[in-house]
Scaffold this active site. Sequence first.
Site, PDB file in Angstrom:
ATOM      1  N   CYS A  93       0.732  -1.137  -0.052  1.00  0.00           N
ATOM      2  CA  CYS A  93       0.214  -0.079   0.076  1.00  0.00           C
ATOM      3  C   CYS A  93       0.857   1.449  -0.130  1.00  0.00           C
ATOM      4  CB  CYS A  93      -1.145  -0.019   0.948  1.00  0.00           C
ATOM      5  SG  CYS A  93      -2.407   1.242   0.788  1.00  0.00           S
ATOM      6  N   ARG A 128     -12.338   6.285  -1.882  1.00  0.00           N
ATOM      7  CA  ARG A 128     -11.261   5.387  -1.464  1.00  0.00           C
ATOM      8  C   ARG A 128     -11.720   3.833  -2.022  1.00  0.00           C
ATOM      9  NH1 ARG A 128      -7.378   7.059   2.277  1.00  0.00           N
ATOM     10  NH2 ARG A 128      -6.679   4.824   2.896  1.00  0.00           N
ATOM     11  N   HIS A 194      -3.926  -5.981   1.993  1.00  0.00           N
ATOM     12  CA  HIS A 194      -3.600  -5.891   3.590  1.00  0.00           C
ATOM     13  C   HIS A 194      -4.167  -7.432   3.938  1.00  0.00           C
ATOM     14  CE1 HIS A 194      -2.545  -1.838   3.616  1.00  0.00           C
ATOM     15  NE2 HIS A 194      -3.430  -1.324   3.215  1.00  0.00           N
TER      16      HIS A 194
END
Lengths: 256, 458
Positions: A93, A128, A194
């Site tokens: 990320c 997002r 993640h």
Amino acid sequence: MPERVAIALLYPELLGTYGDGGNAAVLAQRLRWRNIAAEIVDVHAGEPIPRSCQIYVMGGGEDAPQALAARELRSGSILADAVDGGAAVLAVCAGLQVLGQRFAGEDGKTHDGLGLLDCETHRDDGPRRVGEVVVTPEPELGLSELTGYENHGGVTTLGPTATPLGKVVVGNGNAGGDGTEGIVNGRVVGTYLHGPVLARNPELADHLLTSVLGPLEPLDDPEVESLRKERLHAARHPHMHMPQLRSGWRRLLRGS
Amino acid sequence: MPAVDLPLRTRVAALAGRAIADASRWVGAGEGSVIGGRVTLAIDQRALELMAAGHQSVVISGTNGKTTTTRLLAAALASRGPVSTNSAGANLIPGLVSTLFRGRAGAAVALEVDEGHLAEAIAAVHPTAVVLLNLSRDQLDRFGEVRRHAADWRLALAASPDTVAVANADDPLVTWAAGACDPSDDAVSPDGVHMNGGARRCGVTWVGTGQRWRADASACPNCGSRIRWDDDRSERGGVHWTCSSCALARPRPDAWLEGSDLVLADGRRLNVRLQLPGRVNVSNAAMAVAGAMALGVDPGRAVRGMSRVRAVAGRYQVLNVEGARVRLLLAKNPAGWAEALDLIRPPPTPVVIGINAGVADGRDPSWLWDVPFERLRGRVVVATGERGRDLAVRLRYAEVRHTYEADYRKAVTAAAAGVMGRQPEIDFVANYTSFQDARRALSSKVRGGPPAVRAGNA
């Protein structure tokens, strides 16, 4: 093989928002289970990065800490030297963005990256990208489907010669319109996943380990397999995994 | 009941909201506080502001401990007179509205507010005091930026000059936000403008809580540089910290903890004796005492009032499950777990851990890897909840002996199975919605749930 494998966890206090420190824990434990000594070296902002580690791990973080981490990393060339010397890097990320050529902060300012990966990250006006991700890895990596959870505002476009980590099946990944996820340059792997990504994808963990240590004996991961099955299913059938919805129905049927 | 001098529209709105809430409760659809509050707001958008105007009020917010602190603070205020408080945990704006339309005229008001809605609540309520506990990562998928909350708080406080802040001096994010109330603060706002320059500010009561969680405040909220923790310099209940580049630093506390004693700057020393376990609740109590003092309550009286609180919305409650005594604990995020691991009884007490990833929990349970579960080695752990498999993998890597069991009651039975003796003691730790599921599944009395609590916070 070195007597003891050292795994550097870079700036956990800056790039540790999403539990990505777990990637270092997974790497170390998978070595110990094979009777190979391993240690995790936490590298905090302001400290010099040790040159002698075999693997460097970076995670995701918020905007201000990310910019601070990039400043710290640019102050030397240790990471690039280590990769030249045979080390591997996993960057997740914000970590991926920092290793690219350039990345945009939330304020719209462009920051220089380290240039270890041929990509750059900008921001668009969209929301997002948040949610479960399924990725089919590039065939030459020889890995099973990847599962993870993404949460980023950045859009990453790959350079002409760059190789992605894989193709997105569910989710957004790099979100640059080409359907790719992550970026790989030899022993340097960048991803938006993640989870932490190595906890959910032990084959990727072992891929990183073998890239610096050579072949390793396989490990049994039945619990991880159950988790993978559940997550891959949840990503493809999100409506069946909405706990609120489900318990709402249960409540309605029970009449309470 | 709202005061009579409210505009007619507000009175009608309050009555309608109450009627709907009562009806909702009557048909068994829950507490009705959310729907009732929404109805009131639909009729009169300014209802919260107008209904709050006649009351002395305190709002409490932060990532962890807000329900417990609100309960303690309400108990402290109750030692003096009537109190209205949102004890059902409905901590968004409609929940606050319904607390007020049920409140008595002249009652003091203690409102728990979700950290993402505090700015809005301050703007409407203009509270006498605001208690700012802490800010840390929670609900990873929803709120990317902890700092953004701090910035919102700061701007809202700057626009509410009659509000006193009671702030945790050991949390840099909270300190920066509360600086907006501090006449000596000259930090700049996120967009580079001096805030509230020269305007009246009511001041801050700084509390040294001894909070140990630092991981979410490594970059200065004011300038983005590194925060330095000076472990060799401990004063007034905590470790000194400073920003490595700007002027932000730990303020000198006006009240601080020394063990379980709360020390006040004027030399008074109060022993905080609680029925709630753990150091974290002593910290919560310290914040609550300071909050009560801001509303004019004598601190000794406040402490005595708090000592009567036993369980808070099921937390620390002990349930009897198939002969086992199960104590319920809530831990929602790494900061909360850091405290919970201290609260769990020593081995061989088995531990059941419930993890969900619903909307109110945050859909991403990656934070499990920031909890040092290694500390649970040497005992039986049972993983449960909708994301129990994520936890099981985490426990495997932590080398904690464990099993996975989807059903809550079976999870407890499995944990009890290895314990000798007639009435095994078990600690059950769960995150937000898993805690509610556990309460429902394990308690025969409240089977069927109080669904409104869940809806209210989600």
